[in-house]
Design an enzyme around this catalytic site. Structure first.
Site, PDB file in Angstrom:
ATOM      1  N   ASP A   1       1.484   3.488  11.528  1.00  0.00           N
ATOM      2  CA  ASP A   1       0.308   3.992  11.338  1.00  0.00           C
ATOM      3  C   ASP A   1      -0.135   5.340  10.530  1.00  0.00           C
ATOM      4  O   ASP A   1       0.384   6.382  11.283  1.00  0.00           O
ATOM      5  CB  ASP A   1      -0.435   3.888  12.869  1.00  0.00           C
ATOM      6  CG  ASP A   1      -1.888   3.980  12.672  1.00  0.00           C
ATOM      7  OD1 ASP A   1      -2.695   4.376  11.731  1.00  0.00           O
ATOM      8  OD2 ASP A   1      -2.825   3.688  13.846  1.00  0.00           O
TER       9      ASP A   1
ATOM     10  N   LYS B   1      -8.880   2.789  -3.005  1.00  0.00           N
ATOM     11  CA  LYS B   1      -9.949   1.667  -2.826  1.00  0.00           C
ATOM     12  C   LYS B   1     -11.114   2.405  -1.718  1.00  0.00           C
ATOM     13  O   LYS B   1     -10.709   3.067  -0.766  1.00  0.00           O
ATOM     14  CB  LYS B   1      -9.275   0.357  -2.274  1.00  0.00           C
ATOM     15  CG  LYS B   1     -10.353  -0.690  -1.826  1.00  0.00           C
ATOM     16  CD  LYS B   1      -9.908  -1.757  -1.448  1.00  0.00           C
ATOM     17  CE  LYS B   1      -9.120  -1.788  -0.178  1.00  0.00           C
ATOM     18  NZ  LYS B   1      -8.600  -2.927   0.067  1.00  0.00           N
TER      19      LYS B   1
ATOM     20  N   TRP C   1       1.332  -4.142  -4.836  1.00  0.00           N
ATOM     21  CA  TRP C   1       1.249  -2.904  -5.472  1.00  0.00           C
ATOM     22  C   TRP C   1       2.553  -2.314  -5.702  1.00  0.00           C
ATOM     23  O   TRP C   1       3.221  -1.619  -6.929  1.00  0.00           O
ATOM     24  CB  TRP C   1       0.247  -2.076  -4.711  1.00  0.00           C
ATOM     25  CG  TRP C   1      -1.359  -2.376  -5.288  1.00  0.00           C
ATOM     26  CD1 TRP C   1      -1.554  -3.509  -5.649  1.00  0.00           C
ATOM     27  CD2 TRP C   1      -2.114  -1.247  -5.198  1.00  0.00           C
ATOM     28  NE1 TRP C   1      -2.997  -3.420  -6.071  1.00  0.00           N
ATOM     29  CE2 TRP C   1      -3.399  -1.910  -5.853  1.00  0.00           C
ATOM     30  CE3 TRP C   1      -2.357   0.024  -5.140  1.00  0.00           C
ATOM     31  CZ2 TRP C   1      -4.600  -1.457  -5.821  1.00  0.00           C
ATOM     32  CZ3 TRP C   1      -3.550   0.559  -5.153  1.00  0.00           C
ATOM     33  CH2 TRP C   1      -4.717  -0.097  -5.744  1.00  0.00           C
TER      34      TRP C   1
END
EC number: 2.1.1.166
Length: 209
Positions: A99, A164, A65
């Protein structure tokens, strides 16, 4: 018996993977993964990406992407990418490994973005799957909620969001939350998304600042 089952399952997955036309096409064209074709289909239909844009790519590794985004926004644009996994460097992409759920990583990402100047936030994030559907669904919904929160912190007025999402518990409420923040919201199931997968992409435009 379990190992034999896992081995047979793994062999089936590998055969399916290497027979996959999108995998073959990605390898032929130098894309890092087949996921690029999902984004390309969204772009073909919704025309959200343009030169000189600033975009944020969450869950970026292995980088297809980001590759695609760097091409679309060009030299005058900016791609800021983040993933918990490492990613080989790409021209035109500012990558932060960490993270996204941790406050320190989020703060570092916001510092790189420097204000509400982002045109598009994209998220292809997914949790590490445990095999427990309810746990995995909760983990995936937490990630998309964080991505929406990122929109609220960095998106320009009328900016866009591509995310998503796995259909299941929490999906309808999240969809409503997105509709509350954007003027137009569509659900896309790209051809490159495997038919058995519960994943869809929410494409939202017209961010209400």
């Amino acid at each position: 018996m379990t190992n034999k089952k896992q081995s047979a399952s793994s062999q089936r997955w590998l055969k399916e993977h290497f027979d996959d036309k999108y995998v073959q096409e990605a390898q032929k064209k130098g894309w890092r993964s087949r996921a690029v074709f999902k984004l390309d289909e969204v772009q073909s239909r919704d025309k959200l990406l343009r030169p000189a844009m600033t975009v944020v790519d969450l869950g970026a590794a292995p980088g297809s992407w980001s590759q695609y985004l760097a091409e679309k926004v060009g030299d005058k644009g900016q791609v800021i990418a983040c993933d918990i996994l490492p990613m080989d460097s790409l021209a035109g992409v500012d990558f932060l490994q960490g993270d996204f759920r941790e406050e320190a990583v989020l703060s570092a990402l916001l510092k790189r973005i420097d204000g509400k100047n982002v045109d598009v936030v994209l998220s292809d994030m997914a949790p590490n799957m445990s095999g427990n559907n309810s746990v995995d669904q909760a983990g995936s919904m937490y990630l998309v909620e964080l991505a929406l929160d990122m929109c609220n912190q960095v998106l320009k007025k009328n900016g866009a969001f591509i995310v998503k999402v796995f259909q299941g518990e929490g999906f309808d409420q999240f969809l409503q939350d997105v509709r509350n923040s954007f003027k137009t919201v569509k659900i896309r199931k790209p051809d490159a998304s495997r038919a058995r997968s519960r994943e869809v992409y929410i494409v939202a435009t017209g961010y209400k600042l």
